[in-house]
Design a protein around this motif. Sequence first.
Motif, short mmCIF file in Angstrom:
data_model
loop_
_atom_site.label_atom_id
_atom_site.label_comp_id
_atom_site.label_asym_id
_atom_site.label_seq_id
_atom_site.Cartn_x
_atom_site.Cartn_y
_atom_site.Cartn_z
N TRP A 146 0.85 -1.21 0.00
CA TRP A 146 0.00 0.00 0.00
C TRP A 146 0.88 1.26 0.00
O TRP A 146 0.60 2.21 -0.72
N ASN A 147 1.92 1.27 0.79
CA ASN A 147 2.83 2.41 0.85
C ASN A 147 3.48 2.66 -0.51
O ASN A 147 3.76 3.80 -0.87
N TRP A 190 2.06 1.69 -3.60
CA TRP A 190 1.09 1.89 -4.67
C TRP A 190 0.01 2.93 -4.41
O TRP A 190 -0.77 3.24 -5.32
N TYR A 191 -0.06 3.52 -3.21
CA TYR A 191 -1.21 4.38 -2.92
C TYR A 191 -1.25 5.63 -3.80
O TYR A 191 -2.32 6.10 -4.17
N ARG A 192 -0.09 6.17 -4.17
CA ARG A 192 -0.09 7.35 -5.05
C ARG A 192 -0.65 7.02 -6.43
O ARG A 192 -1.40 7.80 -7.01
N VAL A 203 -2.78 4.59 -7.13
CA VAL A 203 -4.21 4.33 -6.97
C VAL A 203 -4.98 5.64 -6.91
O VAL A 203 -5.98 5.84 -7.62
N PHE A 204 -4.51 6.58 -6.08
CA PHE A 204 -5.20 7.86 -5.97
C PHE A 204 -5.11 8.67 -7.25
O PHE A 204 -6.04 9.38 -7.62
N PHE A 205 -3.99 8.57 -7.97
CA PHE A 205 -3.87 9.27 -9.26
C PHE A 205 -4.93 8.77 -10.25
O PHE A 205 -5.60 9.56 -10.90
N LEU A 252 -7.76 7.22 -9.54
CA LEU A 252 -9.08 7.62 -9.06
C LEU A 252 -9.37 9.08 -9.41
O LEU A 252 -10.45 9.41 -9.91
N LEU A 253 -8.40 9.94 -9.17
CA LEU A 253 -8.57 11.36 -9.49
C LEU A 253 -8.76 11.55 -10.99
O LEU A 253 -9.65 12.29 -11.42
#
Length: 101
Positions: free
Chosen positions: A20-21, A23-25, A27-29, A31-32
């Motif tokens: 998660w640490n 890949w979270y950027r 994932v959020f990119f 989604l945005l």
Amino acid sequence: MSDLLKNNLKKIWQKIASAWNFWYRVVFFFLLAGFMLAGIYLWYGKIHAFKWSEEEKNEYVQTKMRVVNLKEDKFEKLLRIVENKKTMFEKTNPAARDIFN
């Protein structure tokens, strides 16, 4: 629970947290970007690709005609007032209008 099971669960959670640490950027990119593209698509559909039925077109034209007629009535009333003031001004004595002599 046994120590082996606790140890395995701890390792699994550590792997999930590290993934998660990492890949979270990303994932959020995505989604945005997805929300932005959906918004642009909906905005385009509302502004540029609208369709009016014949009933809606007629209602719009009738509304505009009512507004134009109302403004014409107000304009005609204003013209009558101006003409009345003009005739009243012309009826006054020219000597009475000259305030400097």
